[in-house]
Scaffold this motif. Structure first.
Motif, short mmCIF file in Angstrom:
data_model
loop_
_atom_site.label_atom_id
_atom_site.label_comp_id
_atom_site.label_asym_id
_atom_site.label_seq_id
_atom_site.Cartn_x
_atom_site.Cartn_y
_atom_site.Cartn_z
N SER A 170 0.84 -1.20 0.00
CA SER A 170 0.00 0.00 0.00
C SER A 170 0.87 1.25 0.00
N GLU A 171 0.25 2.39 -0.22
CA GLU A 171 1.06 3.61 -0.20
C GLU A 171 0.53 4.58 0.84
N ASP A 172 1.41 5.44 1.29
CA ASP A 172 1.08 6.37 2.36
C ASP A 172 1.77 7.70 2.08
N HIS A 173 1.12 8.49 1.26
CA HIS A 173 1.70 9.79 0.94
C HIS A 173 1.26 10.81 1.98
N LYS A 174 2.24 11.46 2.58
CA LYS A 174 1.90 12.43 3.62
C LYS A 174 2.10 13.85 3.10
N ALA A 175 1.23 14.72 3.55
CA ALA A 175 1.36 16.13 3.16
C ALA A 175 1.10 17.00 4.39
N GLY A 176 1.50 18.25 4.29
CA GLY A 176 1.23 19.21 5.36
C GLY A 176 1.98 18.86 6.63
#
Lengths: 114, 377
Positions: free
Chosen positions: B226-232
């Motif tokens: 799975s992917e876990d793109h983080k922002a902010g």
């Protein structure tokens, strides 16, 4: 009996006794390994350029992945050595561990724990 | 007041394990000659940070460090645990470094532990927080630790050098640990994992997943990453990406591999470590970690090489019963752990190589550590 003795010795040579490697041979301290490492570092000091190198750096150079026993080694549980990884992209390499997967032969895998 | 007798030790080696085992066995320690030959002598910031963490979770412990930091005295107190604790981890080591001893400490605390750790969540040197979730916590449950209340939440990710990640760890208490007979590693039935990216495009994640998947294609169809793109604010302070994979077997063993790629840290002298400055492209990172996972599977054993130390410590802490476990080749840290266990707990393992499979079988009788401070319900 006498004829068995050479055989026993042969067997001992082949398999290093893990207990001794880990705990040291009957009470002797396991720091022998570390002292050896350090002495080597002194020998290599002969070059003039290296004369004023701080001690720590030389140890860093020598200390490869396996620096067990060295008093000031960094503690790290992760043990990685990506250098000599097999090429798992190749089919034949993958086949060598086929039976460790559910897609392999279940009967051979079962034998492992007999 | 009676005089404290300190166990005298030397050097910075096994710092965490010495602290942990000293606390569990209530043995005061005095460590001298810590990096006294080094350009910058004494304890490192992350080691001081670990000491502060031990102080945070326990009562009545005392730490005395000399001026140069090359010597310190530690007298363990009572492990308290407790809720709403916070610890800012030094950024030179990732949160994994602190979690490893903290998990075991939490089990033998007076009250259930709930602590927020801030710092670097993923890096190449220590196990990632994802690996803790997928693999480490599951090893604990083998020893009779209840699943309820045992959790690690990743609230924000952060990579080196800026950090900014945050995790919430909760650990329940146990009376004692149950001995295990754990020698069947089973067959790998599925591979799972996750990629992450912070402050960079999620394309990196796609490359890693695609490359890793390619490696497993020959062996197993059941692969999901799975992917876990983080922002902010959830993305920490520095750009980076990484991957954590694990293989689950038919006997519920979990084998893990992980890494992260980011800007290097500056070391104590303020210089960048030249070696670490070479950053691997995302695709190669995916291939590397997938290959390493297969390498770990090939080695055999019920845990991967990273978790050998934890496995041995848990076995040695068990009730007075025989534990038997199988591991692949002994890792350097595993060997160190065995020596430390003998030093502090007096537990000596029987170690036998299993030549047919190239694995090692270890047996020991637990020291029978009982959590005396825990309140009986």
């Amino acid at each position: 009996s006498k004829w068995k003795e050479p055989l026993k010795e042969e067997g001992r040579k082949k398999k290093p006794n893990l207990m001794q490697i880990v705990y040291g041979a009957s009470g002797s301290s396991d720091t022998a390994l570390m002292n050896e490492n350090r002495e080597n570092s002194d020998d290599e000091e002969s070059d003039d350029e290296d004369f004023f190198k701080p001690k720590g750096e030389q140890i860093k150079k020598l200390g490869g992945g396996w620096d067990v026993g060295y008093v000031n080694s960094e503690e790290c549980s992760k043990f990685v050595n990506y250098g000599n990884l097999k090429n798992w992209k190749e089919k034949e390499v993958c086949e060598s561990i086929r039976d460790r997967f559910t897609t392999g032969d279940w009967s051979t895998a079962g034998l492992r724990n007999k | 007041m009676e005089k404290t007798i300190y166990k005298r030790l030397k050097g910075s080696q096994s710092f965490r394990q010495r602290l942990l085992l000293s606390t569990l066995s209530s043995t005061p320690i005095l460590i001298s000659e810590i990096r006294d030959d080094d350009m910058i002598p004494g304890l490192r910031p992350y080691e001081i940070s670990l000491l502060r963490l031990f102080e945070t979770v326990s009562d009545d412990c005392s730490v005395v460090i000399n001026e140069t930091g090359t010597q310190f005295k530690y007298k363990p107190g009572i492990i308290m645990g407790g809720k709403n604790l916070v610890h800012n981890c030094a950024l030179s080591r990732s949160i994994g470094y602190y979690l490893e001893p903290l998990l075991v400490l939490g089990l033998f605390a007076k009250k259930p532990l709930s602590i927020r750790l801030r710092g670097v969540t993923n890096d190449a040197g220590d196990p990632s927080v994802d690996t803790f979730r997928s693999t480490t916590l599951r090893i604990l449950t083998r020893f009779g630790v209840p699943k309820e209340g045992l959790d690690l939440k990743i609230e924000a990710r952060g990579v080196a050098p800026g950090g900014g990640g945050e995790v919430l760890l909760t650990v329940p208490n146990v009376q004692s640990l149950t001995a295990v007979q754990w020698t069947d590693e089973g067959m790998v039935k599925r591979i799972r994992g996750t990629t992450f990216s912070t402050r960079v495009t999620r394309d990196f994640e796609h490359s890693m997943r695609y490359a890793a998947r390619g490696i497993f294609n020959n062996l197993l169809p059941d692969v999901h990453i799975s992917e876990d793109h983080k922002a902010g604010t959830q993305a920490g302070k520095s750009p980076g990406y990484g991957i954590s994979l694990y293989a689950e077997t038919t006997t519920e063993c979990v084998i893990s591999a992980d890494t992260a790629v980011s800007y290097g840290r500056t070391d104590e002298t303020g210089e960048l470590d030249a070696e670490k400055e070479v950053r691997l492209p995302a695709e190669d990172t995916g291939v590397q970690i997938a290959s390493w996972l297969l390498h770990e599977v090939e080695k055999g054993g019920v845990v991967d090489s990273t978790h050998q130390g934890l496995l041995f410590i848990l076995c040695a802490l068990c009730q007075q019963d025989v534990s038997k476990v199988r591991v692949g080749t002994l890792s350097p840290n595993g060997v160190e752990t065995l020596r430390n266990i003998k030093e502090f707990l007096g537990v000596k393992f029987g170690i036998k190589p299993d030549t047919e499979t190239g694995t090692v079988i270890l047996t020991c009788v637990g020291s029978g550590l009982i959590n005396l401070s825990r309140k009986l319900s």
